[in-house]
Design an enzyme around this catalytic site. Structure first.
Site, PDB file in Angstrom:
ATOM      1  N   GLY A  89      -0.698 -13.047  -9.226  1.00 24.53           N
ATOM      2  CA  GLY A  89      -1.019 -12.216  -8.063  1.00 24.53           C
ATOM      3  C   GLY A  89      -2.327 -11.470  -8.235  1.00 24.53           C
ATOM      4  N   GLY A  91      -4.199  -8.993  -9.355  1.00 18.85           N
ATOM      5  CA  GLY A  91      -4.093  -7.895 -10.317  1.00 18.85           C
ATOM      6  C   GLY A  91      -5.303  -6.995 -10.306  1.00 18.85           C
ATOM      7  N   ARG A  92      -6.384  -7.489  -9.731  1.00 17.01           N
ATOM      8  CA  ARG A  92      -7.581  -6.650  -9.606  1.00 17.01           C
ATOM      9  C   ARG A  92      -8.367  -7.013  -8.354  1.00 17.01           C
ATOM     10  NH1 ARG A  92     -12.232  -8.860 -13.569  1.00 17.01           N
ATOM     11  NH2 ARG A  92     -11.607 -11.036 -13.638  1.00 17.01           N
ATOM     12  N   GLY A 125      -7.374  -3.647 -13.795  1.00 15.56           N
ATOM     13  CA  GLY A 125      -7.737  -3.877 -12.391  1.00 15.56           C
ATOM     14  C   GLY A 125      -9.230  -3.808 -12.109  1.00 15.56           C
ATOM     15  N   ARG A 175     -15.874 -10.658  -1.817  1.00 12.96           N
ATOM     16  CA  ARG A 175     -15.874 -12.125  -1.803  1.00 12.96           C
ATOM     17  C   ARG A 175     -15.442 -12.635  -0.434  1.00 12.96           C
ATOM     18  NH1 ARG A 175     -12.748 -14.908  -6.666  1.00 12.96           N
ATOM     19  NH2 ARG A 175     -10.843 -14.233  -5.684  1.00 12.96           N
ATOM     20  N   ASP A 251      -3.890 -21.379 -10.270  1.00 12.15           N
ATOM     21  CA  ASP A 251      -4.173 -20.209  -9.425  1.00 12.15           C
ATOM     22  C   ASP A 251      -5.658 -20.123  -9.089  1.00 12.15           C
ATOM     23  OD1 ASP A 251      -3.993 -19.689 -12.315  1.00 12.15           O
ATOM     24  OD2 ASP A 251      -4.889 -17.762 -11.812  1.00 12.15           O
TER      25      ASP A 251
HETATM   26  P1  AMP Z   1      -8.533 -14.907 -13.351  1.00 13.00           P
HETATM   27  O1  AMP Z   1      -8.674 -15.282 -14.780  1.00 13.00           O
HETATM   28  O2  AMP Z   1      -9.597 -13.966 -12.869  1.00 13.00           O
HETATM   29  O3  AMP Z   1      -8.343 -16.069 -12.452  1.00 13.00           O
HETATM   30  O4  AMP Z   1      -7.198 -14.032 -13.279  1.00 13.00           O
HETATM   31  C1  AMP Z   1      -5.937 -14.510 -13.650  1.00 13.00           C
HETATM   32  C2  AMP Z   1      -4.892 -13.444 -13.377  1.00 13.00           C
HETATM   33  O5  AMP Z   1      -5.126 -12.296 -14.185  1.00 13.00           O
HETATM   34  C3  AMP Z   1      -4.865 -12.939 -11.959  1.00 13.00           C
HETATM   35  O6  AMP Z   1      -3.530 -12.640 -11.620  1.00 13.00           O
HETATM   36  C4  AMP Z   1      -5.674 -11.689 -12.017  1.00 13.00           C
HETATM   37  O7  AMP Z   1      -5.369 -10.784 -10.996  1.00 13.00           O
HETATM   38  C5  AMP Z   1      -5.293 -11.147 -13.373  1.00 13.00           C
HETATM   39  N1  AMP Z   1      -6.337 -10.287 -13.948  1.00 13.00           N
HETATM   40  C6  AMP Z   1      -7.512 -10.699 -14.471  1.00 13.00           C
HETATM   41  N2  AMP Z   1      -8.225  -9.637 -14.911  1.00 13.00           N
HETATM   42  C7  AMP Z   1      -7.496  -8.538 -14.653  1.00 13.00           C
HETATM   43  C8  AMP Z   1      -7.691  -7.136 -14.878  1.00 13.00           C
HETATM   44  N3  AMP Z   1      -8.779  -6.662 -15.461  1.00 13.00           N
HETATM   45  N4  AMP Z   1      -6.705  -6.310 -14.472  1.00 13.00           N
HETATM   46  C9  AMP Z   1      -5.605  -6.761 -13.894  1.00 13.00           C
HETATM   47  N5  AMP Z   1      -5.349  -8.063 -13.658  1.00 13.00           N
HETATM   48  C10 AMP Z   1      -6.294  -8.949 -14.035  1.00 13.00           C
HETATM   49 MG    MG Z   2      -8.241 -16.393 -10.527  1.00 11.73          MG
END
Ligand code: AMP
Ligand code: MG
Length: 502
Positions: A89, A91-92, A125, A175, A251
């Site tokens: 989901g 998360g940020r 986040g 974005r 994802d």
């Molecule tokens: P990503 O690697 O950016 O595709 O993120 C994969 C998952 O990790 C997603 O659910 C993001 O929302 C979560 N996520 C990545 N970085 C953070 C962060 N700094 N804080 C909270 N959630 C994160």
């Molecule tokens: Mg992602």
């Protein structure tokens, strides 16, 4: 016009109750607008002038929500490096809403780096200036190459520190996407056995991305087929410019067929099918040549997620039939991909006409060319570009890339010239056509790093702006952009590692 200029029409928030959590961005102590994409702002019907300066800084840092925004954190799941996480989901990130652009397309407007949400798990986040501006540089570079991608509308500094391997200045990216529906969105509801929501999601996705299928009796399978077609085209385009996404988790694979999430991505320099740059991709799962295989693997996960909707009932026979039909789509993917890849390669080879009888020969011709680039560690981008000069009768720049002009190159050139001669056509026109599909400029890794370092460490946005100017005209050889056409010194590339922006 003011910051209220976004004309929101938020179907996701309105129609998909239970698919998200309403949430607010974190407050930024000292917002500063670092980047505004004026061209994209205009495309969205926004007044870029009104968004510049303080009003834009407050808006794009998340402090002043535009009128009509309904920020939500979207739920999704995903396979990360092959392992399933049932709850990821936003998360940020937050979806602010949707806007109909000047071409009538519905576009998501979303924040990334806007603070913790109920999906943050252990994360803060937040996001750093460098990683968010990387989305700008690489994303705009990919866009200028004519490849479908989400785009950066703005980046605002928050005035806050973000703690990673080292302390980074914080930033929020805005974005723009055709949607943020991912393979993982379907997996989220399927894994929970929430079939009603899964069906609702398919209906939403079809209405949004494939409206011609709305009344089709087999629209679930139809959606799967469309996603496969879009991903085949997308990955073939990546491969033909040497782009390595770096983290093709389910994802991070869109339903729309847009490239999303510029984290540990990179453009290949010296051609090597095994190229990978991601610091966390130890096994090379997301290496260059694996990308089409991973796309297929991800599609199989989408098919699995959709399966409960495809079988008319829960009888063994119905399930077996649904599996067979979904498998057919997945098995068709390599063929779709190969056809898209070859179409792109033909254009890069300057081949204007072909019949199915040419497929085998042309595939072999392109394959031998890539083998040559590999054997002599030739820069992928320049190799293709200088081939266009050779089409014009100017072989010297190409030979120079190969050092001592190996005989293998001469033999290949003779083969290629014979194939071109067989179809005829004007040499100058052929070369011009090749230059329209093989760029001179790509985001060079060492220059990306240089621009991000200047912005992040010294607040100097000039290198970023200069690089953007070059990236926006990738097919033109302009003297003032020459620096951006040069590969990094071999020693730099050998050590180049990219990191997830987390
Ligand atoms: P990503 O690697 O950016 O595709 O993120 C994969 C998952 O990790 C997603 O659910 C993001 O929302 C979560 N996520 C990545 N970085 C953070 C962060 N700094 N804080 C909270 N959630 C994160
Ligand atoms: Mg992602």
């Amino acid at each position: 016009m003011t910051t209220t200029a976004f004309r929101f029409d938020n179907t996701y928030a309105r129609e998909l109750q239970g698919f998200f959590v309403p949430w607010k961005p974190a407050a930024a102590p000292a917002p500063q607008l670092l980047y505004l994409n004026r061209e994209l702002a205009a495309e969205l019907g926004l007044d870029a002038a009104a968004l510049d300066g303080e009003a834009g800084a407050a808006l794009f840092a998340g402090n002043a929500l535009p009128e009509g925004a309904e920020p939500i954190a979207q739920a999704y799941a995903g396979h990360q490096f092959g392992g399933f996480s049932p709850q990821l989901g936003d998360g940020r990130a937050l979806l602010l809403g949707e806007v109909i652009d000047r071409l009538g397309r519905r576009r998501d407007i979303a924040f990334k780096g806007s603070g913790r949400t109920p999906f943050s798990r252990g994360g803060d986040g937040k996001a750093g200036v460098g990683p968010m501006l990387r989305e700008v540089l690489v994303g705009e570079g990919v866009h200028a190459l004519g490849i479908p991608t989400t785009r950066a509308l703005a980046v605002a500094g928050t005035g806050e520190s973000v703690f990673r391997e080292r302390v980074l200045p914080g930033a929020v990216l805005t974005r723009v996407a055709l949607s943020h529906l991912r393979v993982g969105t379907f997996q989220f509801f399927s894994a929970r056995g929430d079939i009603d929501k899964l069906r609702q999601l398919v209906d939403y996705a079809v209405a949004r991305h494939d409206p011609d299928l709305v009344d089709a009796p087999d629209r679930v399978l139809g959606l799967l087929r469309r996603v496969a077609e879009r991903q085949a085209l997308l990955v073939a385009q990546w491969m033909n410019v040497g782009f390595i996404h770096g983290v093709m988790n389910t994802d991070n694979m869109t339903i729309s067929g847009e490239t999303i999430d510029y984290g540990p991505c990179a453009f290949m320099e010296a051609y090597d099918p095994d190229a990978k740059f991601s610091s966390i991709d130890h096994g090379g799962r997301y290496a260059y040549s694996n990308q089409p295989l991973i796309a297929r693997w991800n599609l199989a996960r989408l098919a699995e997620a959709l399966l409960p909707l495809m079988a008319g009932d829960e009888s063994e026979a119905a399930i077996a039939e649904a599996v067979a039909r979904a498998t057919e789509v997945i098995d068709a993917f390599p063929g779709l991909y190969a056809a898209a890849l070859l179409r792109g390669q033909r254009a890069k080879l300057g081949l204007l006409s072909a019949t199915p009888a040419d497929d085998e020969g042309d595939t072999a011709l392109a394959g031998s060319w890539l083998d040559l680039l590999h054997a002599h560690a030739v820069d992928f981008t320049l190799g293709w570009r200088r081939l266009a000069d050779a089409a014009d009768g100017n072989d010297a720049p190409l030979r120079a890339l190969f050092g001592d002009a190996p005989e293998a190159l001469e033999a290949w050139l003779a083969r290629w010239r014979a194939r071109c001669a067989a179809e005829g056509g004007d040499a100058a026109a052929r070369a011009a056509g090749m230059r329209r599909v093989s760029p001179w400029i790509i985001p060079r890794n060492h220059l990306v790093e240089e621009a991000l370092e200047a912005a992040s460490d010294r607040g100097d946005l000039q290198p970023l702006q200069r690089m953007l100017a070059a990236l926006q005209r990738p097919f033109e050889e302009l003297a003032e952009h020459a620096r951006h056409a040069e590969p990094a010194p071999q020693a730099v590339t050998a050590c180049y590692r990219t990191f997830c922006g987390t």
